[in-house]
Design an enzyme around this catalytic site. Structure first.
Site, short mmCIF file in Angstrom:
data_model
loop_
_atom_site.label_atom_id
_atom_site.label_comp_id
_atom_site.label_asym_id
_atom_site.label_seq_id
_atom_site.Cartn_x
_atom_site.Cartn_y
_atom_site.Cartn_z
N SER A 756 0.64 -1.40 -0.01
CA SER A 756 0.14 -0.03 -0.07
C SER A 756 0.95 1.29 0.06
CB SER A 756 -0.98 -0.05 1.08
OG SER A 756 -0.17 -0.05 2.51
N LYS A 799 -6.82 3.79 8.58
CA LYS A 799 -5.80 4.73 8.16
C LYS A 799 -6.71 6.11 7.98
CE LYS A 799 -3.71 1.51 4.86
NZ LYS A 799 -3.45 1.05 3.40
#
Length: 878
Positions: A756, A799
């Site tokens: 990611s 996140k």
């Protein structure tokens, strides 16, 4: 050296051998105590003689003449006493005249001394007490004042030791040393007893000693042999030998015994002996009373046991009670009649019940069959608790136990709604995944409360034995069923809520793989016929609701994970933690400390500061620890009377909790530095990516920061993509041809992996190549392909929470994660600016200022001219 001071010690192996080897002359000297017959009349006759002697004074003269005769014989025997003696130092206890005891000596230490004594005409040697631990290396100062002359009989030198019979003759005192080291030898003199008293007085002492013996004998039968020897050898008039012999039988300390040996005044010696004997009698009486009480208790217990046994036999004969075998068989038959067993279980139970009726209750097989029937008849065959499917009630229970987690609560309510429509809730397998401390275990308990079912929890973390799941075979000693059978027995229903905690930490070993054993249990198609190895009959687990918990899904085997319905519990944001602390943690901690809300109050700002400075993890476990620490600090002041009530403010925290562990995170907008977003098992986090150019003319690329294989591949893809598209993004096309680039991810002690960060790495490299920092503070996440496509990633909720925590309000996410963001609750999306990127071109437009192609070309050409001039200068110089 070892010698024995009572008749019981003569029963040892060495002494028995020694007594066997003794010749007839030793028997004539009455050395062996066993020759005396245990005759009560003999003792009574001796006692009568003593009393008659005390009453009739005319016998005193005769006794005195007997004593004189005895002394004459002693003088005759001792007329050849040597002027010098070899000495045997002893540390066990002093040796007294009149004693006859077997002695065992160490051959290595005393063989020379014994051989020298044996070589002499009369086998005399001196035994004397020493205080030194290593007695064969004793110094003259260690020797006592007085010792005992002994005559050695039948010395035998064996392979490792020397054995002999020692007969005490008289006292001696060392006059001068002839050899002060082994073998010890000294000149000696033989002191006479001091008789400051009349014969009547000495005889009275003798009678007192004999009476003490008579009082001691019933209390301690160990003295019987010594007393018989005593009566056969001595009379009341022989007070000198009575004192020495009586002293040798006491358990007094070595110092007191040596003091008796040093005492030459006969009257004083008799006084001391009587005092020691009185003390011996008191101690023996106490021991006798203790022994009597113990024996009385044992006798009472034995009597009660025999009476119970007799009562049991009488009741059996009258038909009032059954034996153990019949009672067990009837008990199990009664239980079986009340259960709804399957056909297979019924058949198996009848077989085992037949064994109960046939086997002896004392046989091992009987115990195995009985234990199996006990487990079988305690399982909840056909017993189910009624489910409570009221959604309003369920929501109240969930809200009462947990703040936030609305998505999780909604999923549980959906599950209940389906059950309400069907009329029942079938067995399901739910897996709650989230960081530590977010309430996974408590949610499982709330699910059970909501349904009105029994709850059973056990941890499978670290479990390595398959038998823990499916039980042991009955062939093993101490075999037991597995955890699921134990859970059903404890819950007493066939549809409980069973929680398998920490399923991601289950292990495997040579004993089996518990994760594979769980496949049958957690498969709705198979667990209706679950078979435990111990029970060996099928049991229906299809109505049981299984709730598993895990911190991450990565370590759960794929086939096992496929059987579960995963519900993610993300970490809490600060606002949620504040509500949890106010409504749950703080009141509970005050109650545990014996305080109330009026005594200690805490402001929301203080809780926020604790969260941001001391407990920034995804869950609330560490927050609870910090709040508990605050209460403990204040509890001391309450106990000391320093305060009656108080309110905690932000300014009080550093004094009570120390310096904050966490400081506010700031985004770094330097060239080559970009903030990314990451997800871990502990929750979301921000991740800084740094790119730097090493000024060399060689092309190269280096990574650091303890990166995993997947993350290293992401970095390589980002490097290749940016290097091949520099012209497209208005950067120097030859930048990477002349630059050695170093890409670093800080916090190098923490392992990092995953795809990611690809977009973030590419942005950092482009920032370095353009020599330009990103235009505004933002964070990003997304996987980058080699063609520049931005691919979706996981952990969007975590996140977003991490970005809010550090104050970043603008994010770049993959376009395919739009649906994940839309599912987030409004309080997480409030105040956030989101950009969704399909291609890296979208990312570049959001992060860098638009640069015209001419300006980029102009900058490139200027660098090229400078490079050409430098090259010409170098050639001229060379």
């Amino acid at each position: 050296m070892t010698y024995h001071n009572d008749s019981t010690d003569l029963e040892t192996l060495e002494i028995q051998e020694l007594e066997t080897e003794m010749d007839d002359s030793m028997h004539e000297e009455d050395i062996e105590f066993n020759e005396f017959v245990d005759n009560t009349s003999e003792f009574e006759e001796a006692e009568s003689n003593q009393q008659n002697e005390a009453i009739d004074g005319e016998h005193i003269a005769n006794d005195q003449s007997d004593m004189d005769s005895t002394m004459t014989q002693l003088v005759t025997a001792n007329s050849s006493k040597p002027d010098s003696l070899y000495l045997l130092p002893v540390k066990e206890r002093p040796f007294f005249p009149g004693q006859t005891l077997p002695i065992i000596l160490d051959k290595n230490s005393w063989s020379k001394t014994i051989k020298k004594v044996i070589d002499e005409k009369i086998h005399y040697i001196g035994i004397i007490y020493v205080e030194a631990d290593d007695h064969h290396k004793a110094k003259p100062k260690d020797f006592a004042k007085t010792g005992t002359l002994i005559r050695i009989h039948e010395p035998k030198i064996k392979e490792d030791y020397i054995q002999l019979i020692a007969e005490g003759v008289c006292r001696f005192q060392i006059a001068d040393w002839l050899s002060s080291s082994a073998p010890f030898r000294a000149r000696v003199n033989y002191p006479n007893d001091i008789r400051n008293g009349s014969p009547k007085e000495f005889k009275a002492y003798g009678l007192a000693i004999m009476n003490a013996f008579k009082e001691l004998l019933p209390l301690n039968p160990l003295y019987s042999e010594e007393l018989k020897y005593f009566l056969n050898r001595y009379s009341a008039s022989d007070s000198q030998h009575l004192a020495d012999f009586a002293a040798s039988l006491t358990a007094a300390s070595n110092e007191k015994l040596q003091d008796l040996l040093d005492t030459l005044d006969l009257s004083e010696r008799l006084e001391k002996v009587l005092s020691l004997f009185k003390h011996e009698i008191e101690v023996t009486k106490l021991q006798f009373n203790i022994r009597e009480r113990v024996e009385e208790n044992l006798s009472q217990q034995q009597r009660e046991f025999f009476l119970h046994q007799q009562l049991k036999e009488i009741q059996k004969e009258l038909g009032m009670v059954k034996d153990d075998r019949t009672a067990d068989a009837d008990l199990f038959q009664e239980r079986l009649d009340k259960l709804e067993l399957s056909e297979e279980a019924t058949k198996k139970a009848e077989e085992e019940l037949g064994k109960i009726n046939m086997l002896d209750p004392q046989s091992p097989e009987y115990g195995v069959a009985r234990n199996w029937l006990d487990w079988l008849t305690q399982l909840p065959w056909g017993k189910y608790s009624d489910d409570k499917l009221d959604l309003g009630r369920a929501r109240k229970i969930l809200n009462k136990g947990h703040d936030g987690l609305d998505d999780v609560k909604d999923r549980i309510l959906e599950f209940l709604a389906v059950g309400a429509l069907k009329g029942e809730i079938s067995g399901s397998i739910i897996c709650l995944v989230g960081p530590p401390g977010v309430g996974k275990t408590s949610i499982g308990r709330s699910i059970a409360d909501t349904l009105g079912r029994k709850f059973y929890r056990f941890s499978v973390g670290g479990m390595r034995d398959e038998a823990e799941i499916k039980g042991h075979r009955r062939t093993y000693i101490g075999a037991m069923p597995g955890k699921f059978v134990q859970a059903l027995k404890d819950c007493e229903t066939a549809n409980p809520v069973i929680m398998l905690d920490e399923i991601d930490k289950i292990g495997s070993s040579y004993q089996g793989d518990p994760a594979s054993a769980l496949l049958e249990v957690l498969d709705p198609e198979q667990n209706s016929e679950f078979m435990d190895h111990y029970m060996d009959v099928r049991f229906d687990l299809s109505k049981t609701l299984f709730v598993c918990t895990a911190n991450t899904l990565d370590s759960i085997p794929g086939p096992l994970l496929d059987r579960m319905e995963v519900i993610r519990l993300s970490g809490y944001i600060t606002e949620e933690k504040i509500q949890i602390a106010k409504h749950h943690l703080w009141p509970s901690l005050l109650e545990d400390a014996g305080l109330n809300k009026k005594q200690i109050q805490i402001t929301p700002a203080t809780i926020r500061h604790v969260i941001e400075g001391y407990a920034r993890e995804a869950g609330v476990r560490n927050l609870k620890k910090q709040l508990a620490k605050l209460i403990r600090k204040l509890a001391i002041k309450f106990v000391n009377g320093d305060m009656e009530q108080t309110t905690l403010h932000v300014n009080d925290l550093e004094e009570m909790l120390g310096q904050p562990r966490f400081t506010p995170e700031k985004t770094n907008q330097q060239m080559g530095t970009v903030t990314g977003l990451a997800w871990t098992s502990m929750g979301g986090a921000t991740l800084t990516i740094e790119a730097s150019r090493v000024h060399t003319l060689n092309r190269g690329f280096k990574l650091s920061g303890q990166l995993g294989d997947v993350m290293q591949e992401s970095a390589s893809i980002a490097y290749s993509y940016i290097a091949s598209n520099l012209d497209k993004y208005k950067a120097d096309p030859e930048f990477f041809d002349k630059a050695f680039v170093h890409l670093h991810v800080p916090d190098g002690a923490t392992p990092k992996d995953g795809p990611s960060a690809g977009v973030t790495m590419a942005t950092a490299l482009l920032s370095l190549a353009r020599n330009e920092a990103i235009k505004k503070p933002l964070a990003m996440t997304g996987e980058l392909s080699l063609t520049g496509q931005v691919l979706p990633v996981g952990g969007i909720r975590e996140k977003v929470i991490a970005a809010r925590r550090v104050g970043i309000k603008e994010l770049i996410l993959p376009d395919e994660n739009r649906k994940d963001y839309d599912e987030l609750p409004d309080y997480l999306k409030e105040g956030m600016t989101l950009h969704f990127a399909k291609h890296f071109d979208d990312v570049a437009k959001l992060t860098f200022h638009i640069r015209s192609k001419s300006s980029a070309l102009k900058k490139y050409l200027s660098k090229a001219v400078i490079s050409t001039e430098e090259k010409t200068e170098q050639e001229t110089t060379s």
